[in-house]
Scaffold this active site. Structure first.
Site, PDB file in Angstrom:
ATOM      1  N   LEU A  95       0.825  -1.206   0.000  1.00  0.00           N
ATOM      2  CA  LEU A  95       0.000   0.000   0.000  1.00  0.00           C
ATOM      3  C   LEU A  95       0.857   1.254   0.000  1.00  0.00           C
ATOM      4  O   LEU A  95       0.567   2.222  -0.722  1.00  0.00           O
ATOM      5  CB  LEU A  95      -0.928   0.005   1.212  1.00  0.00           C
ATOM      6  CG  LEU A  95      -1.840   1.231   1.347  1.00  0.00           C
ATOM      7  CD1 LEU A  95      -2.814   1.305   0.178  1.00  0.00           C
ATOM      8  CD2 LEU A  95      -2.611   1.196   2.664  1.00  0.00           C
ATOM      9  N   ARG A 137       3.857   1.558  -1.223  1.00  0.00           N
ATOM     10  CA  ARG A 137       4.509   1.685  -2.530  1.00  0.00           C
ATOM     11  C   ARG A 137       3.530   2.118  -3.618  1.00  0.00           C
ATOM     12  O   ARG A 137       3.855   2.969  -4.455  1.00  0.00           O
ATOM     13  CB  ARG A 137       5.153   0.356  -2.943  1.00  0.00           C
ATOM     14  CG  ARG A 137       6.368  -0.054  -2.125  1.00  0.00           C
ATOM     15  CD  ARG A 137       7.009  -1.299  -2.701  1.00  0.00           C
ATOM     16  NE  ARG A 137       7.517  -1.073  -4.060  1.00  0.00           N
ATOM     17  CZ  ARG A 137       6.906  -1.476  -5.162  1.00  0.00           C
ATOM     18  NH1 ARG A 137       5.765  -2.141  -5.118  1.00  0.00           N
ATOM     19  NH2 ARG A 137       7.442  -1.223  -6.343  1.00  0.00           N
ATOM     20  N   HIS A 150     -10.919   4.727   0.942  1.00  0.00           N
ATOM     21  CA  HIS A 150     -10.468   5.512  -0.207  1.00  0.00           C
ATOM     22  C   HIS A 150     -11.599   5.863  -1.161  1.00  0.00           C
ATOM     23  O   HIS A 150     -11.488   6.825  -1.932  1.00  0.00           O
ATOM     24  CB  HIS A 150      -9.344   4.772  -0.954  1.00  0.00           C
ATOM     25  CG  HIS A 150      -9.775   3.566  -1.701  1.00  0.00           C
ATOM     26  ND1 HIS A 150      -9.847   2.316  -1.132  1.00  0.00           N
ATOM     27  CD2 HIS A 150     -10.170   3.414  -2.991  1.00  0.00           C
ATOM     28  CE1 HIS A 150     -10.242   1.447  -2.030  1.00  0.00           C
ATOM     29  NE2 HIS A 150     -10.453   2.076  -3.160  1.00  0.00           N
ATOM     30  N   GLU A 205     -15.408  -5.865 -10.736  1.00  0.00           N
ATOM     31  CA  GLU A 205     -13.980  -6.011 -10.988  1.00  0.00           C
ATOM     32  C   GLU A 205     -13.752  -7.146 -11.979  1.00  0.00           C
ATOM     33  O   GLU A 205     -14.481  -8.142 -11.975  1.00  0.00           O
ATOM     34  CB  GLU A 205     -13.233  -6.314  -9.692  1.00  0.00           C
ATOM     35  CG  GLU A 205     -13.356  -5.238  -8.621  1.00  0.00           C
ATOM     36  CD  GLU A 205     -12.658  -5.642  -7.338  1.00  0.00           C
ATOM     37  OE1 GLU A 205     -11.461  -5.340  -7.206  1.00  0.00           O
ATOM     38  OE2 GLU A 205     -13.303  -6.269  -6.477  1.00  0.00           O
ATOM     39  N   HIS A 226     -17.111   0.024   1.704  1.00  0.00           N
ATOM     40  CA  HIS A 226     -17.160   0.899   0.536  1.00  0.00           C
ATOM     41  C   HIS A 226     -18.600   1.177   0.086  1.00  0.00           C
ATOM     42  O   HIS A 226     -19.008   2.329  -0.051  1.00  0.00           O
ATOM     43  CB  HIS A 226     -16.401   0.274  -0.639  1.00  0.00           C
ATOM     44  CG  HIS A 226     -14.945   0.087  -0.393  1.00  0.00           C
ATOM     45  ND1 HIS A 226     -14.190   0.951   0.362  1.00  0.00           N
ATOM     46  CD2 HIS A 226     -14.080  -0.875  -0.811  1.00  0.00           C
ATOM     47  CE1 HIS A 226     -12.936   0.542   0.385  1.00  0.00           C
ATOM     48  NE2 HIS A 226     -12.848  -0.568  -0.308  1.00  0.00           N
TER      49      HIS A 226
END
Length: 483
Positions: A22, A24, A177, A215, A239
């Site tokens: 995460l 990186r 996020h 996805e 989410h």
């Protein structure tokens, strides 16, 4: 149009798990982009912390590799060099005493201190305790914690209690996020900043709402984690629940953290239980080219779902009788996340049956190509009578803001800067998390008690057949999944 950049106060950001995936992929590249945008003060520090034995130069080399791979197109050698001057590393043992005193020496007083827990939740409590014990946390400190925030209601409550022993609620930033996406925030602007929509945002005018998070990838290297979680815990409880709240909530009195989160909490508490016939679970099958879910998790008898579809109801005056259809899954036809607000038909068509059936649909795209479209009914061009067609009014944020898509900040960029500012509006509060688990847990408990087996679905499809029937029984249909 170029977005206005507001600098933040001097800060020190410590990333526990600073060498992890995460950090990186998201955290370090996001910080670099904020630096390039001119939002980072000259004396800001980014300190990676992990158990590994690494010095500053080695960590800077790793950070540079991450920036060049995930930092977008605006990666100049000069900008990278100047950014790396702010980057440091300290070896720290989360479960012991090693490295904490040395880390404390790197944190000057009188500045914002943010501690990002990019580690497994099992380490949250130990990190919080040591931050206090070694005097690293002061009045200007805050912690950032990633999901999964608990595995169920019991574990979420326990985790909240542990963190609250060492940090106040207004110092804890539970990051999701999805809430940092430009489109999600524009959803609030569209609703509450335009007279056009809010008067229609209710059961009288809205036929139903669809939330889709699809996805194309499988569980991949996350198999060991995902098989203990599944789509309900991994996506719906956090989410998608947050998206539902923003769609359904009442207007807050002010755009302030607790005012917004109070209204989201009311939505979660107003959700009805979901009966078994309004819920579908699925699991992708192999196709010769791609392995099946069971192959991916190396358990031929796994009953964990990689797909969930359900019909939910919010029992309040605004939404009485309006269904919310939710679906999410892996290995589906395309990668897309969207919210579709489907308005009711006009009460009477003056054009007759031959004109066809047309509806206004507001589509909020979260990925790919963040933006919104509003389908409006117009006359089909050409002679031959009054034939109607749907035409989209399109607002793609990358195009609207700048010809350069990099102008649209990544969700992590925005949220990390909000942490530094002390703005919790786009972060989950502890009681929100617990309320979401209180709604989700009974659904999971019921299918486990029944011994339900997820329905198989083909890779590249739209999910199990019963998910389509969930809508067809109501005389509706899912929007096509397309990227």
């Amino acid at each position: 149009m170029v977005s206005r950049v507001i600098p933040v106060d001097p800060f020190d950001l410590v990333i526990f798990g600073g060498t992890g995936d995460l950090a990186r992929r998201k955290i370090l590249p996001g910080l670099f982009r904020r630096f390039v945008a001119g939002q980072m003060p000259d004396d800001a520090q980014i300190i990676g912390a992990a158990r590994g034995d690494m010095d500053d130069s080695e960590y800077r080399a790793m950070t540079e590799d991450a920036i060049r791979e995930f930092g977008g197109r605006k990666v100049s050698d000069d900008a990278v060099a100047r950014f790396l001057e702010r980057v440091h590393f300290t070896t720290v043992d989360a479960m012991g005493d090693e490295g904490w005193a040395k880390l404390a020496e790197k944190l000057p007083p009188g500045r914002v201190r943010a501690f990002y827990f990019s580690v497994a939740p099992s380490l949250f409590g130990a990190l919080a305790e040591r931050l206090r014990h070694f005097g690293l946390a002061d009045a200007a400190s805050r912690i950032v914690v990633e999901k999964p925030f608990g595995h169920d209601l019991h574990s979420a409550r326990a985790l909240n209690r542990v963190l609250e022993e060492y940090f106040a609620e207004d110092e804890i930033y539970r990051i999701d996020h999805y809430l940092g996406k430009e489109t999600v925030q524009n959803l609030m602007a569209v609703r509450f900043g335009n007279m056009l929509f809010e008067p229609l945002w209710n059961a009288q005018y809205v036929d139903h709402i669809q939330i889709t998070v699809a996805e194309t990838v499988g569980v991949g290297g996350r198999g060991s984690y995902y098989d203990k979680s599944g789509a309900m815990r991994d996506m719906v409880q956090n989410h998608i629940m947050q998206l539902l709240c923003l769609i359904a909530m009442e207007p807050p009195a002010r755009f302030e953290p607790d005012a917004v989160r109070d209204e989201k909490l009311k939505v979660i508490r107003a959700l009805d239980p979901v009966p078994a016939h309004h819920l579908v679970r699925g699991q992708y099958s192999g196709n010769g080219t791609h392995p099946s879910y069971c192959d991916d998790v190396e358990d031929p008898r796994s009953r964990t779902e990689s797909f969930v579809a359900l019909r939910a109801h919010v029992s309040n005056w605004r939404w009485a009788g309006t269904p919310f259809y939710i679906r999410t899954g892996k290995r589906l036809r395309a990668r897309t996340s969207e919210i579709a607000v489907v308005f009711k038909d006009a009460p009477h068509s003056i054009f007759g049956a031959d004109a066809g059936r047309h509806r206004n649909v507001l589509v909020i795209r979260l990925q790919p190509n963040e933006g919104m479209t509003l389908d409006v009914t117009i006359k089909e061009p050409g002679p031959g009578g009054m034939r109607l067609m749907d035409a989209p009014l399109d607002l793609t944020f990358a195009d609207a803001m700048s010809p350069d898509a990099d102008e649209v900040p990544d969700a992590y960029e925005r949220l990390i800067m909000d942490v530094i500012r002390g703005n919790q509006t786009l972060f989950m509060r502890g009681d929100e998390v617990e309320a979401a688990w209180a709604w989700t847990d009974p659904l999971i408990d019921e299918w486990e008690a029944r011994g339900d087996v997820p329905q198989p679905y083909d890779i590249g499809a739209a999910g199990p057949e019963d998910a389509l029937m969930l809508m067809h029984r109501d005389g509706r249909k899912w929007r096509e999944i397309r990227g």
